[in-house]
Design a protein around this motif. Structure first.
Motif, PDB file in Angstrom:
ATOM      1  N   GLY A  94     -22.737  -0.657  -1.214  1.00  0.00           N
ATOM      2  CA  GLY A  94     -22.250  -2.029  -1.194  1.00  0.00           C
ATOM      3  C   GLY A  94     -21.569  -2.366   0.124  1.00  0.00           C
ATOM      4  N   HIS A 122     -12.519  -7.108  -2.409  1.00  0.00           N
ATOM      5  CA  HIS A 122     -12.925  -5.755  -2.023  1.00  0.00           C
ATOM      6  C   HIS A 122     -12.475  -5.449  -0.600  1.00  0.00           C
ATOM      7  N   HIS A 125     -14.005  -7.240   2.152  1.00  0.00           N
ATOM      8  CA  HIS A 125     -13.795  -8.692   2.224  1.00  0.00           C
ATOM      9  C   HIS A 125     -12.600  -8.996   3.126  1.00  0.00           C
TER      10      HIS A 125
HETATM   11  C1  LIG Z   1     -18.045  -1.641  -5.350  1.00  0.00           C
HETATM   12  C2  LIG Z   1     -17.988  -2.835  -4.472  1.00  0.00           C
HETATM   13  C3  LIG Z   1     -18.424  -2.776  -3.138  1.00  0.00           C
HETATM   14  C4  LIG Z   1     -18.739  -1.490  -2.423  1.00  0.00           C
HETATM   15  O1  LIG Z   1     -19.697  -0.692  -2.905  1.00  0.00           O
HETATM   16  P1  LIG Z   1     -19.846   0.816  -2.361  1.00  0.00           P
HETATM   17  O2  LIG Z   1     -21.214   1.182  -2.808  1.00  0.00           O
HETATM   18  O3  LIG Z   1     -18.746   1.596  -2.999  1.00  0.00           O
HETATM   19  O4  LIG Z   1     -19.730   0.763  -0.880  1.00  0.00           O
HETATM   20  C5  LIG Z   1     -18.449  -3.948  -2.414  1.00  0.00           C
HETATM   21  N1  LIG Z   1     -18.056  -5.106  -2.953  1.00  0.00           N
HETATM   22  C6  LIG Z   1     -17.607  -5.200  -4.230  1.00  0.00           C
HETATM   23  C7  LIG Z   1     -17.182  -6.518  -4.769  1.00  0.00           C
HETATM   24  C8  LIG Z   1     -17.547  -4.062  -5.015  1.00  0.00           C
HETATM   25  O5  LIG Z   1     -17.072  -4.152  -6.258  1.00  0.00           O
END
Ligand SMILES: *Cc1c(COP(=O)(O)O)cnc(C)c1O
Length: 415
Positions: A94, A122, A125
């Motif tokens: 993510g 996050h 963000h």
């Molecule tokens: C979990 C999450 C991420 C990051 O994901 P990873 O695979 O851990 O890098 C990014 N944005 C939001 C809103 C998340 O909940």
């Protein structure tokens, strides 16, 4: 573990211990879930051997005829699942999907608006300890002190004042419906692109249990391993006119070779999410969260915003006179696995916190329903009412293990 238990018994034993842990404890971490046996098989396949830099039909290495088919299938299924014009299935996490989204559409130093980390946003963000906060001028929006929900008038005010180039909607610890339509309206008014990070709620969106951001947002990013129940990884969706910029930002912009084994597993997970059973799953996740929240509140635990609309609850441990850290540790001792989290306007540090984040996605994957959720809530209240009581913790741990063992774990029970 047949091969590994002979060739590397040390690692095999550790993985087996982890399987036992997953079977005997109650998984309430809102970002976790159980991937199916099919997803695990694809993840553990020989596709891990292959270098496939580029995209289907335009690779930089030979021997990609099957990788091309697999990635194209994953793309087609992702587009069908979310009704998206374009999909990029290569982001490995993510965080990297978000990095690519920023790289594609703004320059270092540009202004981006995102939800304040301590209020549910996050790290990616705009946290100052993250690349996002260091490379871009992030301006935060927060939740209302009284309602503890996002106040769209406040979002509009900050957007008008700061003129961001991107507005990031979506969160990591927010129990309420995100109004993507209203976000789109504000983005349009100030000339910003709207990004929706639906990492937490992607499975609910896929199953029709949360409004989709796809019709409203210019770009949508998501992890694939949370409510979506796929392999650890991510996905980015966008309108056709942004496709080229997004693809270039993923590769070569931020990543090298794609993880083709994970992409195959994403295709499997998207296929599963397209089934009618998945719609039922998504609805059950939300129903379970609502019942769970009611039972937790009956036991004296306050919930941020008074409840939930999705898979996630944020409990205020101050109502039990303890910190989130203390609550998390006491529950772990009882076989109930959670994570501590700040609550809006928290007076404790991000390490200690006053909150506990709880989610129903994983237990719902074990076929638990509202009766089971009420039972789990009782155990939680029992432990939190006596967080130093070793006797209570040990009794609950044994009851939990006996209970948990009777519910199948996808990927373990069905191999
Ligand atoms: C979990 C999450 C991420 C990051 O994901 P990873 O695979 O851990 O890098 C990014 N944005 C939001 C809103 C998340 O909940």
């Amino acid at each position: 573990m047949n091969v590994l238990s002979h060739r590397d018994p040390d690692v095999a034993a550790m993985i087996e211990d982890e399987e036992t842990r997953q079977v005997e404890t109650l998984e309430l971490i809102a970002s976790e879930n159980y991937a199916s046996a099919g997803v695990l098989e694809a993840t553990g396949s020989v596709l891990t051997n292959k270098y496939s830099e580029g995209y289907p039909g335009k690779r930089y290495y030979a021997g990609n005829q099957h990788a091309d088919r697999i990635e194209s299938l994953a793309i087609d299924r992702a587009r069908e699942l979310f009704g998206a014009e374009h999909a990029n299935v290569q982001p490995t996490s993510g965080a990297e999907a978000n990095m690519a989204a920023y790289l594609a559409f703004v320059n270092p130093g540009d202004t981006i608006m995102g939800m304040e980390l301590s209020q549910g946003g996050h790290l990616t963000h705009g946290s100052p300890v993250n690349f996002s906060g260091r490379f871009y001028n992030f301006v935060p929006y927060s939740v209302d002190r009284e309602t503890e929900t996002v106040d769209m008038d406040e979002v509009r005010r900050v957007a008008r004042e700061t003129k961001p180039k991107i507005i990031v909607s979506g969160a990591t610890a927010y129990p309420r419906t995100v109004d993507f339509d209203a976000f789109a309206d504000i983005a349009k008014e100030v000339g910003a692109l709207l990004m929706a990070d639906m990492s937490h709620i992607a499975g609910l969106v896929a199953g029709g249990a949360h409004p989709s951001p796809v019709p409203h947002a210019d770009i949508v990013t998501t992890t694939t391993h949370k409510t979506l129940r796929g392999p650890r990884g991510a996905l980015a969706l966008c309108k056709s006119d942004h496709a080229e910029a997004l693809d270039k930002a993923v590769f070569p912009g931020t990543q090298g070779g794609p993880h083709m084994h994970t992409i195959a597993a994403k295709a499997v997970a998207f296929g599963e999410a397209l089934s009618p059973e998945f719609k039922h799953y998504a609805r059950q996740v939300v129903e379970n969260a609502v019942a769970f929240g009611e039972a937790l509140q009956e036991g004296g635990l306050r919930l941020v915003s008074g409840g939930t609309d999705n898979h996630l609850l944020l409990a205020d441990c101050n109502t039990k006179g303890i910190s989130g850290l203390k609550a998390q540790n006491a529950l772990q001792g009882a076989g109930i696995i959670t994570n501590r989290n700040t609550i809006p306007y928290d007076e404790r540090s991000a390490y200690v916190t006053s909150g506990l984040r709880l989610g129903t996605a994983a237990l719902t994957s074990r076929q638990m329903g509202t009766d089971e959720m009420r039972r789990v809530a009782k155990w939680i209240n029992r432990v939190l009412d006596d967080p130093d009581g070793e006797g209570v913790r040990e009794t609950v741990r044994q009851e939990v293990a006996e209970f948990a063992r009777t519910y199948p774990v996808p990927g373990i029970s069905d191999r």
